[in-house]
Design an enzyme around this catalytic site. Structure first.
Site, PDB file in Angstrom:
ATOM      1  N   ARG A  52     -10.393 -11.623   1.342  1.00 17.68           N
ATOM      2  CA  ARG A  52     -11.195 -12.700   0.733  1.00 17.68           C
ATOM      3  C   ARG A  52     -10.465 -14.029   0.783  1.00 17.68           C
ATOM      4  O   ARG A  52     -11.076 -15.089   0.822  1.00 17.68           O
ATOM      5  CB  ARG A  52     -11.583 -12.295  -0.697  1.00 17.68           C
ATOM      6  CG  ARG A  52     -10.420 -12.048  -1.606  1.00 17.68           C
ATOM      7  CD  ARG A  52     -10.807 -11.260  -2.852  1.00 17.68           C
ATOM      8  NE  ARG A  52     -10.873  -9.811  -2.603  1.00 17.68           N
ATOM      9  CZ  ARG A  52     -11.202  -8.915  -3.513  1.00 17.68           C
ATOM     10  NH1 ARG A  52     -11.534  -9.284  -4.731  1.00 17.68           N
ATOM     11  NH2 ARG A  52     -11.232  -7.634  -3.215  1.00 17.68           N
TER      12      ARG A  52
ATOM     13  N   LYS B 145       0.844  -1.200   0.000  1.00 19.29           N
ATOM     14  CA  LYS B 145       0.000   0.000   0.000  1.00 19.29           C
ATOM     15  C   LYS B 145       0.882   1.254   0.000  1.00 19.29           C
ATOM     16  O   LYS B 145       2.046   1.192   0.398  1.00 19.29           O
ATOM     17  CB  LYS B 145      -0.875   0.016   1.263  1.00 19.29           C
ATOM     18  CG  LYS B 145      -2.004  -1.000   1.255  1.00 19.29           C
ATOM     19  CD  LYS B 145      -2.876  -0.861   2.487  1.00 19.29           C
ATOM     20  CE  LYS B 145      -4.002  -1.890   2.492  1.00 19.29           C
ATOM     21  NZ  LYS B 145      -5.001  -1.674   1.430  1.00 19.29           N
TER      22      LYS B 145
END
Ligand code: BES
Ligand code: MN
Ligand code: ZN
Length: 495
Positions: free
Chosen positions: A354, A280
């Protein structure tokens, strides 16, 4: 905290401080009128000269009013009388309790809306007010060496209602509302703790404590060996770059016969999300300590249920690990095999939620739950779609979706339904594996849900994306404890 419901005249209420409301255009609420009458028109004089707060959330503290038993009266601005609703009762209560948090007041009487004819449902007024009062009193100063001075001293809250029936309905809510507030507070603490303290093992230890603190609770904690044994290749691919060990936490509450199918909650517990090799950017990366807020909410809701001991069964599963870059971290393009047996091409290591959830969801199926609800700070796309006010709700099952929406409204912890349909599934196709872990920028919250759905076929399932609702950024940075209220109401409605 002690709660009382009473029908006594506001001027006779025995608390340290009596809280009453004023609307814009100088209107007093009925409790304020009672104070005004007892104090010989004191409040209406102030109203006339424009010295009472009308704007929402503004407060004025008045001391030693003649004819009033309480030492002080706090007048809270309630906005327009015509739009005064449950949300505003909450806002006014929060403002009042915040205003009194720096004072010596130990007991308060709240008279905000309970007497308004439109609010026949005193139970909802009581539960919303208790939530709001706790929100106002919450502090997180355990890591400051000098504790904030604003620690609330309020230990007793009286609710003023105009009828005995209203009082009784409110009283019946106190225990539930208090247990929810405790669950919310735990979820907030877990969220606010930094990632060097709130580690996967810290979440496990917090959960483990429930087994000895409450009846009918068992907690099992698994580690890397178990993930390997269970074939959780997707979960392992996320944790493998981290030095801290992962934890798969299974909390069970048994309040009904074993043959009763449980409700199951599954929480995303990424204690820090760097993005992994798909690192990030630095701006606001500290907020990725909140990437375990789904897990925090599941643990918080479990605590609420354990406190209340309802006649139902609950399973809560938390997948906890860190998403770190390292020489052992998963690379973009790596292909792993999930517990369910599908191969997944990991095109972006930052779509890690996920990956841990799909294995946790597959594992949770073994309890044959009547519903599985997963909670996750899953996508930035959900923040763009909904902002902070609503959690994203995705479910192919209308019954479950509507029950959850309803519970959110009951709790003042609302969700908004977003699509999860076959139309979007093709976005996840991969040239090299059964499917990919990302589906591009459009409808990012939905494609994430579609990924999870592939593991939940033939299962009553819903997904809550709380990326926008679980914490606040900026000056008021802090966890919100959402969606503990929604989850707790949903679960308790099943009992
Ligand atoms: N934890 C983040 C989602 C997130 C981001 C929540 C910002 C709140 C604020 C999640 O793991 C993530 O990084 N998602 C990616 C998915 C993308 C790579 C498909 C995202 O949303 O950018
Ligand atoms: Mn991520
Ligand atoms: Zn994440």
């Amino acid at each position: 905290m002690q709660y009382i419901a009473s029908g006594s005249n506001a001027a006779r209420q025995p608390s340290d401080c009596v809280v009453v409301g004023a609307y814009t255009k100088r209107g007093l609420n009925s409790a304020a009128e009672a104070i005004d009458t007892a104090a010989g028109g004191y409040l209406s004089k102030l109203a006339k000269s424009g010295d009472l707060p009308g704007t929402r959330g503004a407060t004025t503290l008045l001391r030693n009013l003649p004819g009033v038993r309480a030492k002080s009266v706090l007048v809270v601005g309630c906005g327009n009388k015509s739009d005064f609703c449950l949300k505003q009762i909450e806002a006014a209560t929060e403002a009042a309790v915040r205003a009194l948090s720096n004072t010596s007041v130990k007991s308060i009487s709240l008279n905000l809306g309970g007497n308004a004819a439109r609010f026949t449902d005193s139970a909802r007024v009581a539960s919303a007010s208790i939530a709001a009062a706790h929100r106002a009193m919450y502090t997180f100063d355990q890591l400051k060496t000098s504790k904030a001075r604003s620690t609330a001293k309020i230990g007793k809250i009286e609710f003023g209602f105009s009828t005995r029936a209203a009082c009784n309905k409110a009283k019946a809510e106190f225990k539930t509302a208090h247990a929810i507030a405790e669950g919310v507070s735990l979820a907030k603490d877990l969220g606010n703790l930094p990632a060097n303290i709130c580690t996967p093992d810290y979440l496990a230890k917090t959960s483990k404590k429930f087994a000895s603190a409450y009846q009918n609770v068992t907690v099992q904690v698994m580690g890397m060996k178990d993930l390997k044994r269970l074939g959780m290749g997707a979960f392992i691919s996320v944790t493998q770059g981290a030095d801290r060990p992962p934890r798969l936490i299974v909390m069970r509450y048994k309040g009904a016969a074993a043959k009763e199918a449980p409700v199951a909650l599954v929480g995303k517990g990424i204690t820090f999300d760097t993005g992994g090799i798909s690192l990030k950017s630095p701006a606001a990366m500290d907020e990725m300590k909140y990437d375990m807020c789904g897990a925090g909410a599941v643990i918080g809701a479990f605590k609420t249920v354990a406190m209340l001991q309802p006649k139902l069964n609950l399973v809560a599963v938390v997948a906890a690990c860190e998403n770190m870059p390292s020489g052992n971290a998963t690379r973009p393009g790596d292909i792993v095999t999930t517990m369910a047996g599908h191969t997944v091409e990991i095109l972006n290591t930052d779509a890690e939620g996920r990956l841990i959830l799909c294995d946790a969801l597959t594992y949770t199926k073994k309890f044959k739950p009547k519903a599985i609800i997963d909670v996750a700070t899953l996508t930035g796309a959900c923040v763009i779609a909904l902002g902070e006010h609503f959690s994203g709700l995705m479910s192919p099952h209308d019954g479950l979706a509507n029950d959850l929406l309803q519970s959110g409204m009951q709790a003042g912890d609302t969700a908004w339904r977003m699509p999860v349909t076959e139309d979007y599934q093709s976005k996840l196709s991969s040239n090299f594996a059964d499917f990919a872990n990302v589906g591009g920028r459009p409808a990012g919250a939905t494609t994430a849900a579609c990924f999870l759905w592939r593991f939940m076929k033939d299962q009553n399932w819903a997904h809550l994306d709380v990326a926008g609702s679980a914490w606040k950024s900026g000056k008021q940075k802090g966890a919100t404890g959402r969606p503990v209220g929604l989850l707790a109401h949903y679960i308790l409605n099943q009992g």
